[in-house]
Write a protein that holds these residues in place. Structure first.
Motif, PDB file in Angstrom:
ATOM      1  N   TYR A   1      93.060 -46.602  38.921  1.00 34.89           N
ATOM      2  CA  TYR A   1      91.927 -46.118  38.124  1.00 34.89           C
ATOM      3  C   TYR A   1      91.223 -47.270  37.404  1.00 34.89           C
ATOM      4  O   TYR A   1      89.999 -47.290  37.280  1.00 34.89           O
ATOM      5  CB  TYR A   1      92.368 -45.041  37.140  1.00 34.89           C
ATOM      6  CG  TYR A   1      92.699 -43.717  37.793  1.00 34.89           C
ATOM      7  CD1 TYR A   1      91.910 -43.208  38.817  1.00 34.89           C
ATOM      8  CD2 TYR A   1      93.810 -42.974  37.388  1.00 34.89           C
ATOM      9  CE1 TYR A   1      92.227 -41.991  39.416  1.00 34.89           C
ATOM     10  CE2 TYR A   1      94.124 -41.761  37.980  1.00 34.89           C
ATOM     11  CZ  TYR A   1      93.315 -41.273  39.008  1.00 34.89           C
ATOM     12  OH  TYR A   1      93.623 -40.078  39.595  1.00 34.89           O
ATOM     13  N   LYS A   2      92.000 -48.239  36.919  1.00 32.88           N
ATOM     14  CA  LYS A   2      91.404 -49.403  36.271  1.00 32.88           C
ATOM     15  C   LYS A   2      90.542 -50.179  37.272  1.00 32.88           C
ATOM     16  O   LYS A   2      89.454 -50.642  36.940  1.00 32.88           O
ATOM     17  CB  LYS A   2      92.485 -50.325  35.693  1.00 32.88           C
ATOM     18  CG  LYS A   2      93.088 -49.826  34.410  1.00 32.88           C
ATOM     19  CD  LYS A   2      94.121 -50.819  33.880  1.00 32.88           C
ATOM     20  CE  LYS A   2      94.753 -50.320  32.590  1.00 32.88           C
ATOM     21  NZ  LYS A   2      95.764 -51.264  32.092  1.00 32.88           N
TER      22      LYS A   2
ATOM     23  N   SER B   1      86.602 -50.709  36.990  1.00 37.64           N
ATOM     24  CA  SER B   1      86.020 -52.045  37.066  1.00 37.64           C
ATOM     25  C   SER B   1      84.954 -52.102  38.156  1.00 37.64           C
ATOM     26  O   SER B   1      83.867 -52.649  37.953  1.00 37.64           O
ATOM     27  CB  SER B   1      87.123 -53.067  37.337  1.00 37.64           C
ATOM     28  OG  SER B   1      86.569 -54.330  37.573  1.00 37.64           O
ATOM     29  N   LYS B   2      85.257 -51.516  39.295  1.00 35.04           N
ATOM     30  CA  LYS B   2      84.299 -51.478  40.419  1.00 35.04           C
ATOM     31  C   LYS B   2      83.055 -50.685  40.032  1.00 35.04           C
ATOM     32  O   LYS B   2      81.928 -51.105  40.313  1.00 35.04           O
ATOM     33  CB  LYS B   2      84.991 -50.848  41.641  1.00 35.04           C
ATOM     34  CG  LYS B   2      84.139 -50.709  42.852  1.00 35.04           C
ATOM     35  CD  LYS B   2      84.084 -52.015  43.632  1.00 35.04           C
ATOM     36  CE  LYS B   2      83.455 -51.771  44.986  1.00 35.04           C
ATOM     37  NZ  LYS B   2      82.168 -52.405  45.115  1.00 35.04           N
TER      38      LYS B   2
ATOM     39  N   ALA C   1     102.997 -43.602  38.193  1.00 37.23           N
ATOM     40  CA  ALA C   1     101.942 -43.471  37.186  1.00 37.23           C
ATOM     41  C   ALA C   1     101.277 -44.818  36.955  1.00 37.23           C
ATOM     42  O   ALA C   1     100.047 -44.896  36.795  1.00 37.23           O
ATOM     43  CB  ALA C   1     102.511 -42.924  35.894  1.00 37.23           C
ATOM     44  N   ASN C   2     102.060 -45.903  36.938  1.00 42.13           N
ATOM     45  CA  ASN C   2     101.489 -47.249  36.767  1.00 42.13           C
ATOM     46  C   ASN C   2     100.564 -47.603  37.930  1.00 42.13           C
ATOM     47  O   ASN C   2      99.531 -48.245  37.740  1.00 42.13           O
ATOM     48  CB  ASN C   2     102.603 -48.295  36.655  1.00 42.13           C
ATOM     49  CG  ASN C   2     103.276 -48.259  35.300  1.00 42.13           C
ATOM     50  OD1 ASN C   2     102.671 -47.816  34.337  1.00 42.13           O
ATOM     51  ND2 ASN C   2     104.514 -48.702  35.241  1.00 42.13           N
ATOM     52  N   ARG C   3     100.955 -47.195  39.112  1.00 41.45           N
ATOM     53  CA  ARG C   3     100.131 -47.457  40.293  1.00 41.45           C
ATOM     54  C   ARG C   3      98.797 -46.718  40.162  1.00 41.45           C
ATOM     55  O   ARG C   3      97.738 -47.275  40.431  1.00 41.45           O
ATOM     56  CB  ARG C   3     100.868 -47.010  41.559  1.00 41.45           C
ATOM     57  CG  ARG C   3     100.112 -47.346  42.841  1.00 41.45           C
ATOM     58  CD  ARG C   3     100.840 -46.848  44.101  1.00 41.45           C
ATOM     59  NE  ARG C   3     101.118 -45.425  44.106  1.00 41.45           N
ATOM     60  CZ  ARG C   3     100.227 -44.465  44.389  1.00 41.45           C
ATOM     61  NH1 ARG C   3      98.996 -44.772  44.680  1.00 41.45           N
ATOM     62  NH2 ARG C   3     100.572 -43.200  44.359  1.00 41.45           N
ATOM     63  N   GLN C   4      98.852 -45.460  39.712  1.00 41.36           N
ATOM     64  CA  GLN C   4      97.625 -44.685  39.536  1.00 41.36           C
ATOM     65  C   GLN C   4      96.764 -45.283  38.434  1.00 41.36           C
ATOM     66  O   GLN C   4      95.543 -45.366  38.569  1.00 41.36           O
ATOM     67  CB  GLN C   4      97.959 -43.226  39.188  1.00 41.36           C
ATOM     68  CG  GLN C   4      98.311 -42.389  40.397  1.00 41.36           C
ATOM     69  CD  GLN C   4      98.477 -40.915  40.014  1.00 41.36           C
ATOM     70  OE1 GLN C   4      98.803 -40.603  38.867  1.00 41.36           O
ATOM     71  NE2 GLN C   4      98.280 -40.042  40.983  1.00 41.36           N
TER      72      GLN C   4
END
Length: 97
Positions: free
Chosen positions: A9-10, A14-15, A2-5
């Motif tokens: 997503y962050k 940002s992109k 979940a942290n990786r996702q």
């Protein structure tokens, strides 16, 4: 996982925000160009109208000048004929004496 996702997503967020900023800058630049082009087109149309008016004026002046030349040529021709008649009359008078 979940942290990786979340971090993915962050990163995507940002992109996407960077892309939005870039696109907004492009919009501003393009709007500026559009304003300049519109202004240039309006000025060109104004100059075109002025040139057309000047052309019409010059064409009127040309027609007037050509008419005057034609009139002067006719007057000149008439005067030349009169002069020739006067010379002929003088020659005839001198030959009679």
């Amino acid at each position: 996982d979940a942290n990786r996702q979340i971090s993915e997503y962050k990163f995507k967020l940002s992109k996407a925000e960077q892309d939005i900023t870039t696109l907004e800058q492009n919009i501003g630049r393009l709007e500026g160009q559009l304003a300049r082009y519109k202004n240039a087109a309006e000025n060109a149309e104004k100059v075109e109208d002025e040139l057309k008016a000047e052309k019409r004026k010059l064409q009127r002046e040309l027609r007037t000048a050509l008419d005057k030349i034609e009139e002067m040529e006719m007057t000149n021709s008439h005067l030349m004929k009169r002069l020739e008649k006067m010379k002929a009359n003088r020659t005839a008078l001198l030959s009679q004496q």
